[in-house]
Write an enzyme that holds these catalytic residues in place. Structure first.
Site, PDB file in Angstrom:
ATOM      1  CG  ASP A 140      -1.915   1.133   1.229  1.00 26.88           C
ATOM      2  OD1 ASP A 140      -3.058   0.979   0.767  1.00 26.88           O
ATOM      3  OD2 ASP A 140      -1.525   2.214   1.712  1.00 26.88           O
ATOM      4  CB  VAL A 168      -3.682   1.597  -2.336  1.00 28.70           C
ATOM      5  CG1 VAL A 168      -3.363   0.757  -3.567  1.00 28.70           C
ATOM      6  CG2 VAL A 168      -3.457   3.079  -2.645  1.00 28.70           C
ATOM      7  CG  ASP A 169      -3.103  -3.056   0.655  1.00 25.15           C
ATOM      8  OD1 ASP A 169      -2.700  -3.418  -0.450  1.00 25.15           O
ATOM      9  OD2 ASP A 169      -2.370  -3.001   1.666  1.00 25.15           O
ATOM     10  CG  MET A 170      -8.547  -1.987   3.099  1.00 27.11           C
ATOM     11  SD  MET A 170      -9.221  -1.489   4.687  1.00 27.11           S
ATOM     12  CE  MET A 170     -10.597  -2.618   4.853  1.00 27.11           C
TER      13      MET A 170
END
Length: 397
Positions: A140, A168-170
Site C-alpha cells: 500500500d 489502496v489495498d482495501m
C-alpha cells in the site's frame, strides 16, 4: 444477504490485505471461501503484530472471517494437484501471486480455465500484469507514493505522508469484488468464465482521478491541501477550544451565507474577497484565519451543533475511541460484537451496506492456520492414510 452468493465456492490464494478483504466480502455474501495458506506459516498477516488480540494478529482477524483454512504447499506438484481438484468444482479463483509465478505453479488462467471453463479467475497484483514493472512486489505505501497520492497528502511544506488507512489495498479488494460480481453476471448469461485483473497501481491512479483531471485541464500540479479541497472554500478543518478540530464544508454560496449567519459575521457575505466560491478559493488563507478566530471560542461539539442549526455540514475530527462510542455509528449497527469466540470481547466491522436491512452473513469466524485441511481434503475423498503421508512431507498442514 446470507443467500445471495450461497452455493458458490471460492478458492482464495491471497494474503496481506487486498485479496483477503475481497474474499471476506464474498464470504459475507454467502459464498464458501477456501483460503489456501502456506504450511507452518500461513498468511503473512498472521505475523503482523503487535497488537495481538487474544494471542492472534488483529489484522488477520479483521480480514479473514467466513473462510476455511487449508494449508497446501503450492510449490510441490502434489499441492498443485490438490488445487486443481478444488478448481474443478469451484466458481471463483482469486490469487495475489506475482505475475508469472502462478503459471510456473500450474495455476495460470489458461490452465485453470481448461480444467473448469466456467471459472471466474481473479488476479490481483502490485503494478499490473503488463509492462516492465509487472514482476515487482508492492504494498500500500509504495503505491500511495508511486500513484501520486502521497504527493497530495498532508499540509503544504510537510514531509511526505501516507494516508492513514490502507486505502489502496482495501479499494483494490473492492474493485476486484466489483469485477468478480460483474463476471458472475456475464457467466449467468453465457455460461462461460473469464479473467478479472486488477492491481494496486490501477487502484491508486483511479483514486487521483479528480486531481489528474485538474492537472490535465490547468497544467498546474495540485499542492498539498491538508484537510481542504482545491476547488472550494471554506471546506476544511478549524480549531476549537481544547485543541480540538471540526470540519466545516460550506461548498456553495447558500451554505457560506448560513455559516456566516451562524457565526454572526454577515459582513463576510458582502465582502468582495468572499462573495463567490472562486474568490473564496483565491483568498482561502485569509478566510480561514477570520473563521478560525471565531471557532476557537467554541467547544467542538457546541460548534458542530451550532452548524447543524444553520444547516451547515460539519462534524468533529474523531479519534477511534469516539467512533466506537458514537451514537450514529452504533445506530447503524456496523460494529458487531461476537460471542462464543476463542478471542474474548471480539468485535468486527460488518459489511458497509445493507440489502433489505441485512448486512453480511457470519458463517464462520477467522480460522486457525490449517483448521479445515482435513475436512476439505476428506471431501475430495482423500483417505486418512494419504493425508498423513502428505503431512509428513509438509505438503499439507
Amino acid at each position: 444477504m446470507a443467500n445471495i452468493l450461497s452455493g458458490l465456492t471460492v478458492i482464495d490464494i491471497t494474503q496481506n490485505v487486498a485479496g483477503p478483504f475481497c474474499s471476506q466480502m464474498l464470504g459475507d455474501l454467502g459464498a464458501t471461501v477456501i483460503k489456501i495458506e502456506r504450511p507452518g506459516h500461513g498468511d503473512d498477516t498472521r505475523h503482523w503484530h503487535p497488537p495481538l488480540w487474544g494471542g492472534e494478529s488483529s489484522t488477520f482477524l479483521a480480514l479473514n472471517r467466513n473462510k476455511k483454512s487449508l494449508c497446501v504447499d503450492l510449490n510441490h506438484p502434489d499441492g498443485q494437484k490438490i488445487v486443481h481438484e478444488l478448481v474443478e468444482k469451484a466458481d471463483i479463483f482469486i490469487h495475489s501471486l506475482k505475475p508469472g509465478s502462478e503459471e510456473s505453479r500450474g495455476l495460470g488462467y489458461e490452465t485453470l480455465s481448461e480444467i473448469n471453463p466456467s471459472l471466474i479467475y481473479a488476479a490481483i497484483s502490485a503494478f499490473g500484469d503488463k509492462g516492465k514493472m509487472k514482476n515487482k512486489p508492492g504494498y500500500d505505501p509504495l503505491i500511495q507514493a508511486y500513484s501520486g497520492i502521497m504527493s497530495l497528502t498532508g499540509n503544504e511544506g510537510d514531509d511526505p505522508a501516507r494516508v492513514g488507512v490502507s486505502i489502496v489495498d482495501m479499494a483494490t479488494g473492492m474493485w476486484s469484488l466489483i469485477g468478480i460480481l460483474s463476471a458472475l453476471h456475464q457467466r449467468n448469461q453465457t455460461g462461460k468464465g473469464c479473467k478479472v485483473a486488477n492491481s494496486l497501481l490501477e487502484t491508486g491512479v483511479a483514486w487521483v482521478t479528480l486531481q489528474l483531471s485538474t492537472y490535465m485541464a490547468s497544467g498546474n500540479l495540485p499542492r498539498k491541501m491538508g484537510t481542504g479541497m482545491a476547488t472550494t472554500a471554506p471546506y476544511e478543518a478549524f480549531r476549537t477550544k481544547g485543541d480540538q478540530w471540526a470540519i466545516i464544508a460550506a461548498g456553495n454560496n447558500r451554505l457560506f451565507k448560513n455559516l456566516c449567519a451562524a457565526l454572526q459575521m454577515p459582513e463576510l457575505v458582502e465582502d468582495p474577497r468572499f462573495e463567490s466560491n472562486s474568490v473564496r478559493v483565491q483568498n482561502r488563507k485569509e478566510l480561514h484565519r477570520i473563521i478560525e478566530e471565531c471557532t476557537l471560542g467554541y467547544e467542538v461539539d457546541d460548534l458542530v451543533n451550532l452548524m447543524a442549526e444553520y444547516n451547515v455540514p460539519s462534524c468533529p475530527i474523531n479519534t477511534l475511541d469516539r467512533v466506537l462510542r458514537d451514537e450514529q455509528v452504533n445506530a447503524l449497527a456496523l460494529i458487531k460484537p461476537v460471542e462464543d469466540f476463542r478471542v474474548s470481547d471480539f468485535r468486527m466491522v460488518d459489511l458497509p451496506f445493507r440489502i433489505n436491512e441485512e448486512r453480511g452473513n457470519l458463517q464462520s469466524l477467522p480460522p486457525l492456520l490449517g483448521e479445515h485441511t482435513d475436512e476439505i481434503l476428506s471431501s475430495l475423498n482423500y483417505p486418512k492414510e494419504t493425508l498423513e503421508q502428505l503431512k509428513s512431507k509438509s505438503i499439507i498442514g
